[in-house]
Design a protein around this motif. Structure first.
Motif, PDB file in Angstrom:
ATOM      1  N   LYS A  26      -0.724  15.423  -6.401  1.00 11.18           N
ATOM      2  CA  LYS A  26      -1.142  15.981  -7.690  1.00 11.18           C
ATOM      3  C   LYS A  26      -0.880  17.484  -7.731  1.00 11.18           C
ATOM      4  O   LYS A  26      -0.488  18.029  -8.771  1.00 11.18           O
ATOM      5  CB  LYS A  26      -2.619  15.677  -7.930  1.00 11.18           C
ATOM      6  N   GLU A  27      -1.101  18.158  -6.614  1.00 10.95           N
ATOM      7  CA  GLU A  27      -0.800  19.587  -6.558  1.00 10.95           C
ATOM      8  C   GLU A  27       0.687  19.842  -6.772  1.00 10.95           C
ATOM      9  O   GLU A  27       1.076  20.767  -7.496  1.00 10.95           O
ATOM     10  CB  GLU A  27      -1.249  20.155  -5.211  1.00 10.95           C
ATOM     11  N   LEU A  28       1.535  18.999  -6.152  1.00  9.19           N
ATOM     12  CA  LEU A  28       2.982  19.131  -6.354  1.00  9.19           C
ATOM     13  C   LEU A  28       3.351  18.877  -7.806  1.00  9.19           C
ATOM     14  O   LEU A  28       4.167  19.613  -8.395  1.00  9.19           O
ATOM     15  CB  LEU A  28       3.709  18.155  -5.437  1.00  9.19           C
ATOM     16  N   ALA A  29       2.770  17.839  -8.424  1.00  7.95           N
ATOM     17  CA  ALA A  29       3.077  17.536  -9.822  1.00  7.95           C
ATOM     18  C   ALA A  29       2.623  18.659 -10.748  1.00  7.95           C
ATOM     19  O   ALA A  29       3.347  19.041 -11.678  1.00  7.95           O
ATOM     20  CB  ALA A  29       2.417  16.212 -10.207  1.00  7.95           C
TER      21      ALA A  29
ATOM     22  N   LEU B 286       5.326   9.867  -6.350  1.00  6.50           N
ATOM     23  CA  LEU B 286       6.619  10.491  -6.052  1.00  6.50           C
ATOM     24  C   LEU B 286       7.719   9.924  -6.941  1.00  6.50           C
ATOM     25  O   LEU B 286       8.621  10.652  -7.378  1.00  6.50           O
ATOM     26  CB  LEU B 286       6.966  10.288  -4.574  1.00  6.50           C
ATOM     27  N   GLY B 287       7.669   8.613  -7.197  1.00 11.38           N
ATOM     28  CA  GLY B 287       8.639   8.028  -8.121  1.00 11.38           C
ATOM     29  C   GLY B 287       8.512   8.596  -9.520  1.00 11.38           C
ATOM     30  O   GLY B 287       9.516   8.836 -10.196  1.00 11.38           O
ATOM     31  N   ARG B 288       7.275   8.831  -9.941  1.00  9.09           N
ATOM     32  CA  ARG B 288       7.067   9.431 -11.266  1.00  9.09           C
ATOM     33  C   ARG B 288       7.610  10.851 -11.308  1.00  9.09           C
ATOM     34  O   ARG B 288       8.229  11.256 -12.305  1.00  9.09           O
ATOM     35  CB  ARG B 288       5.568   9.412 -11.574  1.00  9.09           C
TER      36      ARG B 288
ATOM     37  N   MET C 205       0.817  -1.208   0.000  1.00 10.95           N
ATOM     38  CA  MET C 205       0.000   0.000   0.000  1.00 10.95           C
ATOM     39  C   MET C 205       0.856   1.266   0.000  1.00 10.95           C
ATOM     40  O   MET C 205       0.535   2.253  -0.666  1.00 10.95           O
ATOM     41  CB  MET C 205      -0.932  -0.007   1.214  1.00 10.95           C
ATOM     42  N   ALA C 206       1.962   1.234   0.766  1.00 11.52           N
ATOM     43  CA  ALA C 206       2.849   2.406   0.781  1.00 11.52           C
ATOM     44  C   ALA C 206       3.460   2.642  -0.605  1.00 11.52           C
ATOM     45  O   ALA C 206       3.587   3.782  -1.061  1.00 11.52           O
ATOM     46  CB  ALA C 206       3.943   2.212   1.820  1.00 11.52           C
ATOM     47  N   GLY C 207       3.835   1.537  -1.289  1.00  4.82           N
ATOM     48  CA  GLY C 207       4.352   1.696  -2.647  1.00  4.82           C
ATOM     49  C   GLY C 207       3.321   2.261  -3.594  1.00  4.82           C
ATOM     50  O   GLY C 207       3.642   3.079  -4.463  1.00  4.82           O
ATOM     51  N   ARG C 208       2.073   1.856  -3.416  1.00  2.00           N
ATOM     52  CA  ARG C 208       1.013   2.382  -4.285  1.00  2.00           C
ATOM     53  C   ARG C 208       0.754   3.861  -4.005  1.00  2.00           C
ATOM     54  O   ARG C 208       0.540   4.649  -4.923  1.00  2.00           O
ATOM     55  CB  ARG C 208      -0.262   1.571  -4.080  1.00  2.00           C
ATOM     56  N   VAL C 209       0.779   4.239  -2.721  1.00  2.00           N
ATOM     57  CA  VAL C 209       0.532   5.636  -2.374  1.00  2.00           C
ATOM     58  C   VAL C 209       1.684   6.520  -2.831  1.00  2.00           C
ATOM     59  O   VAL C 209       1.490   7.647  -3.307  1.00  2.00           O
ATOM     60  CB  VAL C 209       0.298   5.767  -0.859  1.00  2.00           C
ATOM     61  N   LEU C 210       2.939   6.000  -2.703  1.00  2.00           N
ATOM     62  CA  LEU C 210       4.114   6.819  -3.020  1.00  2.00           C
ATOM     63  C   LEU C 210       4.558   6.681  -4.474  1.00  2.00           C
ATOM     64  O   LEU C 210       5.573   7.275  -4.847  1.00  2.00           O
ATOM     65  CB  LEU C 210       5.276   6.423  -2.107  1.00  2.00           C
TER      66      LEU C 210
END
Length: 417
Positions: A179-182, A150-152, A142-147
Motif C-alpha cells: 500500500k505504501e508503494l501504491a 502487485l498485479g494491480r 495464498m501467494a496469488g492473493r498476497v501478490l
C-alpha cells in the motif's frame, strides 16, 4: 519624504510532505514480512499437525496388526496342531525339534513386524504426497492473493505507459509495504500529470500568443507588397519577410498541434483511414505533380475509433514528407490502407535518398532532419514526424519506419480498431 521599500515576502512553504507520518506503534504495523511469516508459519504448523495425526493413526494400526499372534493352536488333545497362514513352517510342529520350532516362531514374528513397518512406510509416503499437493495448491492460492496488489500496480503502470496519466491505483487494504508503494506511485503520477498539464498549457498559451503578432505582420507585409509603386528592393525584402513569417506561422501551428496530440483522445468517432488517406492525397496532389512524383496504392476500408482531424494530419504529414523528400525524376509514393491481424494499418512508402538505419530514430525528434541537427530548409519546420508519432500514441497505436532498398522509407502506422 521617501518611503522605504518593503522587502519581498518569502514564498510559502510547500504543504505536501513526502515523508509518511510515523505510527504510534510501528512494531504493530501489519507489514508484508509479518503477514507472510504468520501465513507460511501457520501453514507449516497445520501441515505438521495433520502429518503427525496421520502417522499416529497409521502407527496405531501397525502396532495393532503387529500384536496379533503369528499362529493359533487349533488342537491340543493328543497332538498339538498349529495353524499359521503367514508361517507355513510351523504348521506341522511334530516334525520339528524345540529349537527349530522356537526359531520358526521368532522368524514369523520378525516377518509380521517387517510387514507392519512396510505398510506404515508406504501409507506415510502416500499421506505425505497428498499433503504436499494440498500445501502447494494452498500456497499458490495464498501467494496469488498476497501478490494481487502487485498485479494491480503493474496494470496501472502499463496504462500510464500508454499516455494515460489520469489512472490511479487507489489500493485499499492493510497499511503494508504494498500500500505504501501504491500510494507513493499515485503521488508520483499526480505530480507528473500536473507537470505535463502545465507544460502543455504553456506551449498552447505561448503558441496562441504568438499567432496574433504573426498574423499582424503577415497582413502588414501583404499590404505593402500590394503597393505597385514600391521599389523592387523593398518588394524583394517584403517577399523574404513574408516567407519567414509564413514559416513561423507553420511552426506555431505545429507546436499547437503537437501539444494537442500529446493528450489522450477522449471523444472518439469512427474514422476510415482510406478516406483520410484519400483526402491527404488530394491536398498534396498539386505539389506531387509539380515535382513529377506519382502517387499510387490501393486503399481498402480500415475504420478506427479516433479524432478525424488528427488522423488526417497523420496521413497528410506522411504523404507530404514522401513527396518532398523524393528523387528528382521518376519518383513515386505508394499509400495503402488495410486491416491486418485485427488492426488498421496505414503504409506510406516512397523513393528517395538512402537513409541509414541508425538515423531512423532521429527523424521522429522535433526539429531534426536527416544528417542535420536542426532544420534549415524550406521543406517544413521539422515537426511532421513528431506530430505523427504523438497522434498515433494518443490513439493507442504506433509508427515504425524502415529504409527501402535503393533509397526512401516505408512508414507503417498501426492503430487499434
Amino acid at each position: 519624504m521617501a518611503t522605504t521599500p518593503t522587502p519581498p515576502q518569502a514564498p510559502p512553504k510547500p504543504t505536501w510532505d513526502p515523508r509518511r507520518p510515523e505510527p504510534p506503534f510501528p512494531w504493530l504495523r501489519p507489514t508484508i514480512r509479518i503477514r507472510l511469516t504468520l501465513l507460511y508459519g501457520g501453514m507449516f504448523l497445520i501441515a505438521g499437525i495433520l502429518l503427525l495425526s496421520i502417522i499416529y493413526l497409521l502407527a496405531a494400526q501397525a502396532i495393532s496388526t503387529g500384536n496379533q499372534p503369528p499362529f493359533k493352536i487349533v488342537s491340543a488333545s493328543d497332538e498339538i496342531k498349529v495353524s499359521s497362514p503367514d508361517c507355513p513352517a510351523i504348521n506341522n510342529p511334530a516334525g520339528l525339534t524345540l529349537t527349530q520350532f522356537n526359531s520358526a516362531v521368532s522368524h514369523c514374528i520378525d516377518l509380521s513386524r517387517q510387514t507392519a513397518l512396510d505398510n506404515l512406510l508406504s501409507r506415510s509416503l502416500l499421506a505425505l504426497l497428498g499433503l504436499a499437493v494440498i500445501a502447494f495448491a494452498f500456497g499458490y492460492a495464498m501467494a496469488g492473493r498476497v501478490l494481487s496488489p502487485l498485479g494491480r500496480i503493474t496494470r496501472t503502470a502499463r496504462a500510464v505507459a500508454g499516455s494515460d496519466l489520469s489512472r490511479r491505483i487507489e489500493l485499499d487494504g492493510p497499511d503494508d509495504e504494498l500500500k505504501e508503494l501504491a500510494d507513493t506511485f499515485d503521488d508520483m503520477l499526480e505530480r507528473l500529470q500536473r507537470a505535463f498539464t502545465a507544460q502543455q498549457r504553456f506551449v498552447g498559451n505561448a503558441s496562441h500568443e504568438l499567432r496574433t503578432p504573426l498574423a499582424i505582420n503577415r497582413t502588414l507585409l501583404e499590404v505593402h507588397l500590394s503597393d505597385p509603386g514600391a521599389p523592387v528592393e523593398l518588394q524583394q525584402l517584403g517577399k523574404t519577410l513574408l516567407a519567414t513569417n509564413e514559416r513561423s506561422e507553420q511552426l506555431v501551428e505545429g507546436l499547437l498541434l503537437l501539444a494537442r496530440s500529446d493528450n489522450q483522445i477522449v471523444e472518439r468517432k469512427p474514422v476510415d483511414l482510406a478516406e483520410v488517406a484519400s483526402q491527404a492525397i488530394d491536398q498534396v496532389h498539386a505539389e506531387a505533380e509539380a515535382k513529377g512524383v506519382e502517387i499510387r496504392g490501393e486503399r481498402k476500408p480500415a475504420v478506427v475509433q479516433g479524432n478525424g482531424v488528427l488522423l488526417e494530419r497523420i496521413a497528410l504529414n506522411l504523404v507530404q514528407n514522401a513527396v518532398r523528400y523524393n528523387v528528382p525524376e521518376e519518383g513515386w509514393v505508394e499509400v495503402t490502407t488495410q486491416v491486418q491481424h485485427g488492426q488498421a494499418v496505414l503504409v506510406v512508402s516512397n523513393t528517395g535518398p538512402v537513409v541509414p538505419a541508425y538515423e531512423i530514430d532521429n527523424l521522429f525528434e522535433p526539429f531534426r532532419r536527416l544528417r542535420t541537427e536542426r532544420t534549415g530548409s524550406d521543406k517544413g519546420v521539422g515537426l511532421g514526424l513528431s506530430i505523427v508519432r504523438s497522434v498515433a500514441r494518443a490513439h493507442g497505436g504506433h509508427i515504425s519506419a524502415t529504409p527501402r532498398e535503393g533509397g526512401g522509407l516505408v512508414m507503417r502506422v498501426t492503430l487499434p480498431i
